[in-house]
Design an enzyme around this catalytic site. Structure first.
Site, PDB file in Angstrom:
ATOM      1  N   PHE A 264       7.805  -1.854  -0.099  1.00  0.00           N
ATOM      2  CA  PHE A 264       6.474  -1.833  -0.763  1.00  0.00           C
ATOM      3  C   PHE A 264       6.795  -0.736  -2.073  1.00  0.00           C
ATOM      4  CE2 PHE A 264       2.053  -0.169  -1.797  1.00  0.00           C
ATOM      5  CZ  PHE A 264       1.586  -1.398  -2.128  1.00  0.00           C
ATOM      6  N   TYR A 265       7.752  -0.096  -1.980  1.00  0.00           N
ATOM      7  CA  TYR A 265       8.326   0.555  -3.105  1.00  0.00           C
ATOM      8  C   TYR A 265       8.721  -0.538  -4.345  1.00  0.00           C
ATOM      9  CZ  TYR A 265      11.360   2.997  -6.456  1.00  0.00           C
ATOM     10  OH  TYR A 265      12.166   3.311  -7.714  1.00  0.00           O
ATOM     11  N   SER A 266       9.638  -1.237  -3.982  1.00  0.00           N
ATOM     12  CA  SER A 266      10.099  -2.145  -5.247  1.00  0.00           C
ATOM     13  C   SER A 266       8.967  -3.117  -5.513  1.00  0.00           C
ATOM     14  CB  SER A 266      11.141  -3.098  -4.536  1.00  0.00           C
ATOM     15  OG  SER A 266      11.268  -3.096  -3.292  1.00  0.00           O
TER      16      SER A 266
ATOM     17  N   SER B 249       5.593  -2.307  -5.657  1.00  0.00           N
ATOM     18  CA  SER B 249       4.797  -1.401  -6.787  1.00  0.00           C
ATOM     19  C   SER B 249       5.473  -1.457  -7.874  1.00  0.00           C
ATOM     20  CB  SER B 249       4.671  -0.147  -5.951  1.00  0.00           C
ATOM     21  OG  SER B 249       5.834   0.678  -6.302  1.00  0.00           O
ATOM     22  N   LYS B 250       6.911  -1.621  -8.056  1.00  0.00           N
ATOM     23  CA  LYS B 250       7.569  -1.252  -9.474  1.00  0.00           C
ATOM     24  C   LYS B 250       7.414  -2.591  -9.863  1.00  0.00           C
ATOM     25  CE  LYS B 250       8.946   2.874 -10.226  1.00  0.00           C
ATOM     26  NZ  LYS B 250       8.683   3.441 -11.178  1.00  0.00           N
TER      27      LYS B 250
END
Length: 327
Positions: free
Chosen positions: A157-159, A161-162
């Site tokens: 989910f980090y990537s 979000s980016k």
């Protein structure tokens, strides 16, 4: 770009600190730094970075969380910024498995708040630059990855979000003609770095005589980028203002070299003159096997194409680490 008013988000963070310092080294520039000073990693190093920045008379700091639109609006109503470099984010791939909402709040809602403040209050902005990540390429099989490589399959989910930041920024650039540059960073390391990142974390473990856990038996490869090269890349891009009907650019900012983690351990072992204990464990969820950037697009506009190699970079980092912790 000199005689400019800069807003740098995440100014107490690793890249934000170095970028602020670089801009302030020209005394004609003014930097307003904002950061929420969260405790994702030990805030002590953040306070130390801020202390060094506060020595510059043209630096002002405000503790602001970008997810709080009211506090953000306050500073935009008071100031018109020439250039905004957005480096504040909830970082970390693994942390996003347990805490996805933090990534939504900071990386998606916070990013939207910033774009909206620019749209509403900072219409004459010269350039808005923001940090994205090599993680948007997902588990790519084709290397080196170019800016137009597939980036629609985030593994965390980090990537995600980016990647959403990139899409949001593109739409704002199209709708409101805001000149925007997206910078995809690749595993940045160096002095005053993030203690949760591999080289820093391994060094701490080795010095404490604790074993290193090597996921995927250390066969992961990363495009390790020394902080000075990252800052040089940002500096070049600040001046390279996008034009055209949709003034939006994407650049990989990296060293263009991919190194295996097990080789990083060998370099550390050689420099620290010690036998390293390591535990070989399986691959972790969300981890990509390899990152390796194609940097030809950035090199086209860079005068100095030389980058700091991994051995020199590790030496420089360890010199700093020894001074910082052993004094």
């Amino acid at each position: 770009l000199n005689n400019m008013k800069y807003l740098i988000t995440g100014s107490a963070g690793f890249i934000g600190f170095h970028m602020s310092k670089e801009i302030l080294s020209n005394s004609n520039n003014f930097v307003l730094g904002i950061d929420n000073m969260n405790n994702y990693y030990d805030p002590k190093i953040k306070r130390h970075r801020l202390k060094l920045l506060s020595k510059y008379k043209n630096f002002k700091f405000k503790k602001i969380d970008i997810k709080n639109n009211k506090s953000l609006e306050k500073i935009f109503k008071k100031s018109n910024f020439d250039i905004i470099i957005h480096l504040a984010a909830q970082a970390g791939v693994r942390y996003s498995f347990a805490n996805p909402k933090t990534y939504f709040d900071t990386n998606i809602l916070g990013f939207y708040n910033l774009l909206d403040c620019i749209r509403m209050h900072n219409k004459k902005i010269k350039h808005f630059l923001f940090a994205s990540t090599s993680s948007v390429y997902g588990d790519s099989k084709k290397f080196p990855t170019k800016e137009n490589s597939i980036s629609d399959c985030p593994l965390s989910f980090y990537s995600a979000s980016k990647k959403s930041n990139e899409v949001m920024a593109y739409s704002f650039s199209n709708m409101y003609k805001i000149p925007i540059t997206c910078m995809r960073f690749f595993t940045v390391y160096g002095p005053y770095g993030r203690p949760d990142m591999a080289i820093y974390k391994f060094t701490n473990l080795i010095k404490s005589n604790k074993p290193i856990k090597l996921h995927n038996s250390g066969n992961h490869s990363r495009d390790f980028t020394y902080i000075d090269d990252t800052i040089k890349g940002i500096k070049v891009l600040v001046k390279h203002i996008p034009k055209g009907n949709i003034p939006f650019n994407i650049f990989n900012v990296a060293s263009g070299n991919s190194i295996k983690l097990k080789d990083i351990v060998l370099y550390l072992q050689k420099n620290l003159n010690t036998k390293i204990k390591s535990k070989l464990i399986t691959i972790q969820k969300g981890d990509v096997l390899k990152t390796h950037a194609d940097i030809s697009l950035l090199n086209k506009i860079k005068k100095n194409k030389k980058v700091i190699g991994i051995e020199e970079g590790i030496k420089k980092f360890l010199d700093w680490h020894n001074k910082y912790y052993d004094n």
